[in-house]
Design a protein around this motif. Structure first.
Motif, mmCIF file in Angstrom:
data_model
loop_
_atom_site.group_PDB
_atom_site.id
_atom_site.type_symbol
_atom_site.label_atom_id
_atom_site.label_comp_id
_atom_site.label_asym_id
_atom_site.label_seq_id
_atom_site.Cartn_x
_atom_site.Cartn_y
_atom_site.Cartn_z
ATOM 1 N N ALA A 126 77.323 64.828 58.507
ATOM 2 C CA ALA A 126 77.277 64.600 59.953
ATOM 3 C C ALA A 126 78.667 64.608 60.592
ATOM 4 O O ALA A 126 78.833 65.063 61.729
ATOM 5 C CB ALA A 126 76.562 63.282 60.255
ATOM 6 N N VAL A 127 79.677 64.088 59.878
ATOM 7 C CA VAL A 127 81.006 63.962 60.486
ATOM 8 C C VAL A 127 81.837 65.233 60.324
ATOM 9 O O VAL A 127 82.907 65.348 60.931
ATOM 10 C CB VAL A 127 81.772 62.777 59.881
ATOM 11 N N PRO A 149 81.629 68.355 61.490
ATOM 12 C CA PRO A 149 82.018 69.081 62.706
ATOM 13 C C PRO A 149 83.112 68.379 63.507
ATOM 14 O O PRO A 149 83.824 69.040 64.280
ATOM 15 C CB PRO A 149 80.699 69.164 63.504
ATOM 16 N N LEU A 150 83.238 67.072 63.346
ATOM 17 C CA LEU A 150 84.235 66.329 64.119
ATOM 18 C C LEU A 150 85.606 66.328 63.466
ATOM 19 O O LEU A 150 86.614 66.086 64.141
ATOM 20 C CB LEU A 150 83.772 64.871 64.300
ATOM 21 N N LEU A 151 85.673 66.595 62.165
ATOM 22 C CA LEU A 151 86.938 66.455 61.445
ATOM 23 C C LEU A 151 88.013 67.450 61.888
ATOM 24 O O LEU A 151 89.177 67.064 62.047
ATOM 25 C CB LEU A 151 86.697 66.568 59.937
ATOM 26 N N PRO A 152 87.709 68.751 62.076
ATOM 27 C CA PRO A 152 88.778 69.655 62.533
ATOM 28 C C PRO A 152 89.392 69.228 63.856
ATOM 29 O O PRO A 152 90.611 69.297 64.036
ATOM 30 C CB PRO A 152 88.055 71.008 62.653
ATOM 31 N N HIS A 153 88.534 68.792 64.785
ATOM 32 C CA HIS A 153 89.044 68.335 66.082
ATOM 33 C C HIS A 153 89.925 67.100 65.908
ATOM 34 O O HIS A 153 91.004 67.007 66.507
ATOM 35 C CB HIS A 153 87.863 68.009 67.000
ATOM 36 N N ALA A 154 89.484 66.172 65.066
ATOM 37 C CA ALA A 154 90.274 64.964 64.825
ATOM 38 C C ALA A 154 91.589 65.307 64.127
ATOM 39 O O ALA A 154 92.647 64.751 64.454
ATOM 40 C CB ALA A 154 89.471 63.973 63.981
ATOM 41 N N SER A 155 91.540 66.234 63.173
ATOM 42 C CA SER A 155 92.757 66.628 62.459
ATOM 43 C C SER A 155 93.749 67.300 63.395
ATOM 44 O O SER A 155 94.959 67.058 63.320
ATOM 45 C CB SER A 155 92.392 67.564 61.309
ATOM 46 N N HIS A 156 93.242 68.138 64.307
ATOM 47 C CA HIS A 156 94.125 68.801 65.267
ATOM 48 C C HIS A 156 94.812 67.777 66.164
ATOM 49 O O HIS A 156 96.030 67.864 66.397
ATOM 50 C CB HIS A 156 93.322 69.783 66.111
ATOM 51 N N VAL A 199 79.947 57.116 63.793
ATOM 52 C CA VAL A 199 78.927 57.928 63.114
ATOM 53 C C VAL A 199 78.748 57.477 61.678
ATOM 54 O O VAL A 199 77.624 57.398 61.159
ATOM 55 C CB VAL A 199 79.311 59.421 63.181
ATOM 56 N N GLN A 200 79.859 57.145 61.011
ATOM 57 C CA GLN A 200 79.802 56.711 59.612
ATOM 58 C C GLN A 200 79.092 55.366 59.459
ATOM 59 O O GLN A 200 78.595 55.049 58.379
ATOM 60 C CB GLN A 200 81.214 56.633 59.034
ATOM 61 N N MET A 260 86.932 63.310 51.001
ATOM 62 C CA MET A 260 87.264 64.675 50.601
ATOM 63 C C MET A 260 87.418 65.570 51.824
ATOM 64 O O MET A 260 88.382 66.346 51.936
ATOM 65 C CB MET A 260 86.158 65.216 49.686
ATOM 66 N N ALA A 261 86.486 65.479 52.740
ATOM 67 C CA ALA A 261 86.569 66.279 53.957
ATOM 68 C C ALA A 261 87.816 65.921 54.756
ATOM 69 O O ALA A 261 88.520 66.804 55.284
ATOM 70 C CB ALA A 261 85.313 66.074 54.810
ATOM 71 N N LEU A 262 88.129 64.634 54.822
ATOM 72 C CA LEU A 262 89.306 64.188 55.561
ATOM 73 C C LEU A 262 90.585 64.678 54.878
ATOM 74 O O LEU A 262 91.509 65.177 55.544
ATOM 75 C CB LEU A 262 89.302 62.660 55.644
ATOM 76 N N ALA A 263 90.649 64.553 53.546
ATOM 77 C CA ALA A 263 91.841 64.982 52.808
ATOM 78 C C ALA A 263 92.059 66.478 52.955
ATOM 79 O O ALA A 263 93.205 66.935 53.109
ATOM 80 C CB ALA A 263 91.705 64.608 51.333
ATOM 81 N N TYR A 264 90.985 67.257 52.929
ATOM 82 C CA TYR A 264 91.133 68.703 53.077
ATOM 83 C C TYR A 264 91.632 69.055 54.479
ATOM 84 O O TYR A 264 92.487 69.937 54.642
ATOM 85 C CB TYR A 264 89.804 69.404 52.806
ATOM 86 N N SER A 265 91.117 68.369 55.487
ATOM 87 C CA SER A 265 91.546 68.639 56.865
ATOM 88 C C SER A 265 93.023 68.345 57.042
ATOM 89 O O SER A 265 93.741 69.085 57.731
ATOM 90 C CB SER A 265 90.723 67.800 57.851
#
Length: 610
Positions: free
Chosen positions: A186-187, A189-196, A259-260, A309-314
C-alpha cells in the motif's frame, strides 16, 4: 568478510553502468554474508511466527482443561523464545557486518578512484559530491545491502505463514493471504514522492550548511566591507527554504506512517470480526481463532522489514547513482602490461617542449598562475584533460576523438611515458606539490611519516624548509609557554588551521622533501613567506636536492637565481631557456614577468597582458 579483516585487499572492479547495477554488484560480492544473515533471519522470523501456534495450543488447552497440552505449549513457547533470542542477536550481528563491509567497499573504491585521478577528479565532480558519496551515500548503500537479507527472510516468513494459515484454517487463512500483500504494497506508491522530497530537503540543508560555513570562514573579510547583513539575509532565506522543505517532507512521511498504522489495524479488525463469527457458528475452535489472530499480530514484525526494504531502496537509488557516476570516471590512458624498471632520466613534456634535465634544478616562469598549475599537473602525469566518462557516459574531452586514442602525448621520464607506468610507480617517480597543499590532522611526526627513499631525514627537511619557528610554536603549544615540549608530538589541527599560511606552506614543503622522489615538482613553494625566509628556503632546496631532478614553477628572482636553468613559458609553449641573469639581459618578456618591467613595443607578457 568480517569487520576485523577490513580493509579489502582488492575491493574489485565495480559495475558502474547504472546505480541499480552497482547495487546488484555490491550484493553479489556479499553472497556469503547475505546467506548467513538470511539463515539467522529465517530462524528469528519463523520462531516469532511460531509463537502463534504455541499461544493457540495453550489457550485451547485451558479451554479443554488439558494440563499436559498446556505443559507442552509452555515448553514450545520457551524453545521458541530461545530461538528468537539467538536468531535476533545473530541476525543483527550478520546484517550490521554486511552494512559496514558494503560501506567500506564503497569507500575503498572511492579512495582508489581519488588516488588514480588525483586533483583532476574535482574538475569533473564537485568536491562536496565526492565527500557526500564517501559518507552519507556510502551509509545509505550499505543500509540497502544490509536490508536485503532481512527482507528475503521476512518475505519468506510471510509466505510460509499465509500458506500455513490457508491449510490450517482456510476460511480465515484466505482473508489473511489477501490482506497481507495489500498491507505490504500500500505504501509503495508514496515512497518515490517521499524520497524525492527528502532529497530536496537534504540538498537545501547542504546548501544552507555550506553558506553558513563560508560566512563564518569569511567573517573577518565581511566585517571589513560591511557585508555581514547581506550574507546573514542569504542564510536566513536558505534556512527558511530548508524549513519549508522539511515540513513538506514530514507531511508525506506522516501520511505513510498513517497508512502503516491504519491498514494493519483494519486487517486485524477484519480477522477478529470474521473469526468471532466463525467461532460463534462453531466452524472453528477458540484455539484456532487465537492462533490465527496471533499469527496476524506477530506477522506485523516481518511486514516492517518489507516496508524498510522499499524505503532503503528509495534512499539508496540516488546514492548509488552518484557513486556510480564518480566511480565511472576513468583515466584516458591506462598502464601497460610491460615491465618497467624504475624510470630515470630527463623529464620532458612533448606538448609544451619543456625539458628538465636529470639532476638539475629547473625553474619555470609562467605569467599566468593557472597555466603554471596546469603545467605542474601535466608534469606529474595528471593532465587536465585526462579524465573521461565510463563507456556508457557521454562526456569527452575536446582533444579526444570519439572512440579514438588520446590526442595529447604523455610526459616522459627518460624513455618511459608516465601514463604507461603503473600508478604507484608513476607517483613514486614524480611528486607534485601544488600551490595550496593540504595538511591532514595529526602530529608533526605523523605528518612527515610518508613513503620515502629514506635518504632525507625529517630534521634535514624541516631545516631546509626553514621550519624552526614552526617547531618553536608547536613546542610551546604542547607545554604552555616554556617551549620545552616535543614539537614532533604536537597535534596539528585539520588543514593546519592553527598555523599561518606561511607555516603551513613550509611544513608541506618539508613533507615533500622527506619523500625524496626521483623528480620533485614544486608550484610556488614560497609564495606565502617573506623575502629573507624565501632566500634561505631556496638555498635549502638547492642543497638538499643536489643531483636530484627538481622543477620549481615560480617568478621569484631569489629562487630563479639559484636554478641551474630557467625556462620561460609563453602560454603553453617554451619561449626561452637560459639562466636567470641571461634571460634578464636578453628577454623582454622575462623581465616583464620577473622584474615587472613592461615590454617595449608590445602589450603582452608571457601569457598575461601587462
Amino acid at each position: 568478510m568480517q569487520i576485523h579483516n577490513l580493509p579489502y585487499r582488492d575491493p574489485g572492479k565495480p559495475d558502474v553502468r547504472s546505480g541499480a547495477r552497482f547495487l546488484v554488484w555490491l550484493f553479489r560480492h556479499q553472497l556469503g554474508g547475505q546467506a548467513k544473515a538470511l539463515g539467522w533471519g529465517l530462524l528469528n522470523q519463523l520462531a516469532i511466527a511460531g509463537l502463534a501456534v504455541g499461544t493457540g495450543i495453550a489457550v485451547q488447552a485451558v479451554v479443554d482443561r488439558d494440563g499436559r497440552g498446556l505443559a507442552l505449549a509452555g515448553l514450545l513457547i520457551a524453545g521458541l523464545g530461545i530461538a528468537i533470542a539467538l536468531g535476533d542477536a545473530m541476525v543483527h550481528r550478520a546484517t550490521v557486518t554486511n552494512w559496514i563491509t558494503a560501506a567500506a567497499r564503497v569507500q575503498q573504491l572511492l579512495a582508489r578512484k581519488t588516488a588514480e585521478l588525483g586533483s583532476v577528479l574535482t574538475r569533473r565532480v564537485a568536491a562536496g559530491e565526492v565527500i557526500t558519496v564517501s559518507t552519507s551515500d556510502a551509509e545509505k548503500i550499505g543500509w540497502f545491502v544490509e536490508v536485503v537479507s532481512r527482507f528475503v527472510a521476512a518475505a519468506t516468513t510471510v509466505l510460509i505463514v499465509c500458506t500455513a494459515l490457508v491449510i490450517y484454517q482456510p476460511a480465515l487463512g484466505v482473508v489473511v493471504a489477501i490482506g497481507f500483500p495489500v498491507v505490504a504494497l500500500a505504501v509503495l506508491p508514496l515512497l518515490p514522492h517521499a524520497s524525492h522530497r527528502a532529497d530536496v530537503q537534504r540538498e537545501k540543508a547542504g546548501y544552507a550548511t555550506e553558506l553558513a560555513a563560508d560566512t563564518v570562514a569569511g567573517l573577518r573579510v565581511l566585517r571589513g566591507i560591511g557585508g555581514e547583513e547581506l550574507f546573514l539575509n542569504r542564510y536566513r532565506a536558505a534556512s527558511q527554504e530548508v524549513r519549508g522543505a522539511a515540513v513538506r517532507s514530514a507531511r508525506t512521511w506522516s501520511l505513510i506512517s498513517a497508512v502503516q498504522v491504519l491498514l494493519p489495524g483494519a486487517l486485524m479488525l477484519t480477522v477478529v470480526a470474521y473469526g468471532a463469527k466463525l467461532a460463534l457458528d462453531g466452524r472453528i475452535t477458540v484455539g484456532e481463532l487465537v492462533t490465527v489472530y496471533s499469527a496476524v499480530l506477530l506477522a506485523q514484525h516481518p511486514m516492517r522489514a518489507v516496508e524498510e526494504m522499499a524505503l532503503a531502496y528509495s534512499y539508496s537509488q540516488p546514492s548509488a547513482k552518484r557513486a556510480a557516476r564518480v566511480l565511472a570516471l576513468e583515466r584516458s590512458v591506462t598502464a601497460t602490461d610491460g615491465d618497467h624498471s624504475r624510470p630515470t632520466g630527463d623529464l620532458y613534456d612533448p606538448v609544451t617542449g619543456l625539458l628538465a634535465p636529470e639532476g638539475l634544478l629547473t625553474a619555470v616562469v609562467c605569467g599566468d598562475p593557472d597555466v603554471a598549475g596546469t603545467l605542474a599537473e601535466r608534469l606529474g602525469g595528471h593532465p587536465a584533460g585526462d579524465v573521461v566518462a565510463a563507456p556508457d557516459g557521454d562526456e569527452r574531452e575536446p582533444d579526444r576523438a570519439p572512440g579514438g586514442p588520446a590526442a595529447v602525448p604523455s610526459v616522459r621520464l627518460g624513455e618511459v611515458p608516465l601514463d604507461e607506468l603503473p600508478l604507484d610507480e608513476a607517483r613514486t617517480a614524480v611528486l607534485v606539490q601544488d600551490k595550496e597543499p593540504v595538511l591532514l590532522s595529526g602530529t608533526l611526526r605523523e605528518l612527515l611519516d610518508v613513503p620515502s627513499s629514506g635518504r632525507v631525514s625529517a630534521s634535514d627537511a624541516l631545516g631546509a624548509a626553514q621550519c624552526s619557528d614552526v617547531l618553536d610554536a608547536l613546542a610551546r603549544a604542547s607545554t604552555g609557554t616554556d617551549g620545552t615540549g616535543d614539537p614532533m608530538e604536537t597535534p596539528i589541527t585539520e588543514r593546519g588551521r592553527s598555523l599561518s599560511g606561511g607555516q603551513r606552506q613550509r611544513l608541506a614543503l618539508a613533507r615533500s622533501l622527506v619523500t625524496d622522489p626521483e623528480v620533485l615538482v614544486l608550484d610556488e613553494p614560497t609564495s606565502a613567506v617573506d623575502s629573507h625566509t624565501e632566500a634561505r628556503i631556496a638555498a635549502g632546496i638547492r642543497q638538499l636536492r643536489d643531483a636530484r631532478t627538481t622543477v620549481v614553477l615560480a617568478s621569484s628572482p631569489l629562487l630563479l637565481d639559484l636554478a641551474d636553468r630557467v625556462v620561460l613559458m609563453d602560454g603553453d609553449t617554451v619561449a626561452a631557456v637560459g639562466t636567470h641573469r641571461e634571460l634578464l639581459r636578453s628577454e623582454p618578456r622575462y623581465r616583464a614577468v620577473v622584474a615587472r618591467e613592461p615590454e617595449s613595443g608590445t602589450e603582452r607578457t608571457a601569457g598575461v597582458p601587462v
